[in-house]
Design an enzyme around this catalytic site. Structure first.
Site, PDB file in Angstrom:
ATOM      1  N   ILE A   1     -20.469 -30.459  24.688  1.00 43.56           N
ATOM      2  CA  ILE A   1     -19.935 -29.351  23.897  1.00 43.56           C
ATOM      3  C   ILE A   1     -20.738 -28.070  24.147  1.00 43.56           C
ATOM      4  CG2 ILE A   1     -19.441 -28.532  21.542  1.00 43.56           C
ATOM      5  CD1 ILE A   1     -17.613 -30.863  22.540  1.00 43.56           C
TER       6      ILE A   1
ATOM      7  N   GLY B   1     -20.237 -33.892  14.497  1.00 38.86           N
ATOM      8  CA  GLY B   1     -21.069 -35.078  14.258  1.00 38.86           C
ATOM      9  C   GLY B   1     -21.838 -34.985  12.950  1.00 38.86           C
TER      10      GLY B   1
ATOM     11  N   CYS C   1     -13.272 -33.255  17.150  1.00 39.59           N
ATOM     12  CA  CYS C   1     -12.090 -33.050  17.997  1.00 39.59           C
ATOM     13  C   CYS C   1     -10.822 -33.604  17.337  1.00 39.59           C
ATOM     14  CB  CYS C   1     -12.315 -33.717  19.350  1.00 39.59           C
ATOM     15  SG  CYS C   1     -13.032 -35.369  19.226  1.00 39.59           S
ATOM     16  N   ASN C   2     -10.879 -34.836  16.871  1.00 38.46           N
ATOM     17  CA  ASN C   2      -9.696 -35.443  16.245  1.00 38.46           C
ATOM     18  C   ASN C   2      -9.297 -34.682  14.990  1.00 38.46           C
ATOM     19  OD1 ASN C   2      -8.919 -37.738  17.855  1.00 38.46           O
ATOM     20  ND2 ASN C   2     -10.912 -38.610  17.335  1.00 38.46           N
TER      21      ASN C   2
ATOM     22  N   ARG D   1     -10.788 -42.285  22.911  1.00 39.82           N
ATOM     23  CA  ARG D   1     -11.457 -42.570  24.195  1.00 39.82           C
ATOM     24  C   ARG D   1     -12.807 -43.259  23.901  1.00 39.82           C
ATOM     25  NH1 ARG D   1     -15.405 -40.627  22.455  1.00 39.82           N
ATOM     26  NH2 ARG D   1     -16.471 -38.649  22.883  1.00 39.82           N
TER      27      ARG D   1
ATOM     28  N   GLY E   1      -9.181 -38.704   8.460  1.00 37.11           N
ATOM     29  CA  GLY E   1      -8.282 -38.218   7.394  1.00 37.11           C
ATOM     30  C   GLY E   1      -9.070 -37.504   6.299  1.00 37.11           C
TER      31      GLY E   1
ATOM     32  N   HIS F   1      -8.176 -38.388  23.749  1.00 35.48           N
ATOM     33  CA  HIS F   1      -7.613 -39.203  22.663  1.00 35.48           C
ATOM     34  C   HIS F   1      -6.091 -39.043  22.663  1.00 35.48           C
ATOM     35  CE1 HIS F   1     -11.688 -39.348  21.171  1.00 35.48           C
ATOM     36  NE2 HIS F   1     -11.692 -38.125  20.713  1.00 35.48           N
TER      37      HIS F   1
END
Ligand SMILES: NC(=O)c1ccc[n+]([C@@H]2O[C@H](COP(=O)([O-])OP(=O)(O)OC[C@H]3O[C@@H](n4cnc5c(N)ncnc54)[C@H](O)[C@@H]3O)[C@@H](O)[C@H]2O)c1
Length: 358
Positions: free
Chosen positions: A17, A115, A145-146, A173, A200, A225
């Site tokens: 990143i 993170g 990311c997700n 991934r 979520g 992903h």
């Protein structure tokens, strides 16, 4: 800020990143990359020097090791902090939380990555959803990311009065390509043991109004992903209207299987052919020819380039903390600098849809 009015930005942690954030900062006309800090001495940081970035040691030991390796070290992290308005922490999970106190002591605004927990900054950032509440703050966290993809897509539906409740299954991934020699799964799929998976609830840290539940499974590949979603619509709508809602976000890119993009690898190849640096897919790439509506439910799938999607958000988060632009201005500037252009995608889709001449 210095006399030239540019925001001075430092990057701590020059990994997957951090190196992308550094390159993106260097491309913004209203920002200056003051330097990058890390603790390694190998090719990873040597490339930063080749790119002309000023190098700092993130620890005393790291600084000494860099000096011994003959790298041109400008100083330690505390020196870097003296010359920045904003530091972007891109260190591995949990190290950022430990760094937060030194950023506060130095009186420097800071950005954490996904993170770290929401509590480290008390604010979670996705440009199209929470830019305004980040304006002028001392710190924010760009979500993972997700989570970024979830908030972007659900915000697009919400803005158009379409969002009821959303349920998603995430195929994650296994590891990042550069370290796939070190670990990662093979010949198996590993379900996350808890439902909901953390993405979520994490999306709700950006927008508490989202009715969202996620489940996740780790898969044996490293490209990106893949998400599958079922959304109960707040009102009746057909597929075209839902696609139009997604198109209204510059960071959700419609793609079609019919255009030769049936899988993650072909989308990545398209990024390479478009000349995107590091084949970065900054957008959520959503298959519009797969999107289906049954009754009051919409079903769709999209791809998330985990290494790239948070980069534009990080650039916008810098402007938000500095209160340097409105959300729309910042998004437009970031998009222009990074080559995020919805016309690139839609023009292609429209061309392919044209009838073939007799
Ligand atoms: N990799 C992804 O797909 C991804 C996606 C979104 C968000 N994130 C988040 O971004 C953050 C960084 O992840 P990454 O994948 O870039 O990690 P990475 O391991 O690729 O890079 C981390 C870098 O920090 C350096 N580092 C280690 N300890 C340090 C210290 N004490 N001080 C300074 N530098 C140090 C490492 O040498 C490395 O260069 C994490 O919060 C992660 O959860 C990662």
């Amino acid at each position: 800020m210095p006399a030239n009015g540019k925001i001075r930005v430092g990057v701590n942690g020059y990994g997957v990143i951090g190196k992308r954030v550094a390159d993106a900062v260097a491309k913004q006309s209203d920002m200056t990359l003051a330097g990058v800090a890390d603790i390694v001495t190998d090719w990873r940081i040597q490339v930063a020097v080749k790119r002309g970035y000023t190098l700092y040691g993130a620890s005393d030991e790291g600084t000494r090791a860099m000096e011994q390796a003959g790298l041109p070290v400008a100083g330690t992290l505390s020196h870097l902090l003296k010359g920045v308005d904003v530091i972007v922490d891109c260190t591995p999970k949990r190290i950022g939380a430990r760094n937060a106190e030194s950023y506060r002591r130095a009186g420097v605004k800071f950005i954490m990555q996904g993170g770290e927990k929401h509590e480290v900054t008390g604010h979670s950032f996705v440009a199209e959803a929470s830019y305004d509440s980040a304006r002028g703050r001392d710190a924010t966290r760009v979500v993972s990311c997700n989570t970024t993809s979830i908030v972007r897509t659900l915000t697009a539906l919400k803005r158009n009065g379409l969002l009821g409740r959303a349920r998603g299954t995430l195929l994650r991934r296994a590891t990042d390509p550069w370290e796939s020699d070190k670990g990662g799964i093979m010949n198996t799929l590993v379900p996350e043991p808890h439902i909901p998976s953390h993405q979520g609830p994490d999306a709700q840290s950006v927008d508490p109004s989202l009715d969202v539940v996620t489940m996740a499974v780790k898969v044996p590949e490293t490209i990106a992903h893949l998400h599958y979603w079922t959304v109960q619509l707040a009102r009746r709508a057909d597929a075209e209207e839902i696609i139009a809602a997604f198109r209204a976000s510059s960071r959700v890119a419609p793609i079609r299987m019919a255009d030769g993009l049936p899988a993650l690898n072909s989308v990545k190849e398209l990024m390479a052919d478009l000349g995107r640096p590091r084949e970065n897919l900054y957008e959520v790439a959503i298959w519009t020819d797969m999107l289906t509506v049954h009754g009051d439910e919409a079903f769709y799938a999209y791809m998330v380039d985990n290494q790239a999607i948070v980069i534009p958000e990080t650039i916008d988060a810098i402007r938000a903390l500095m209160d340097a632009a409105s959300a729309n201005e910042s998004i437009a500037r970031t998009n222009a600098a990074l080559g995020i252009d919805p016309r690139l995608w839609t023009a292609k889709a429209e061309r392919v849809a044209e009838p073939v001449a007799e």
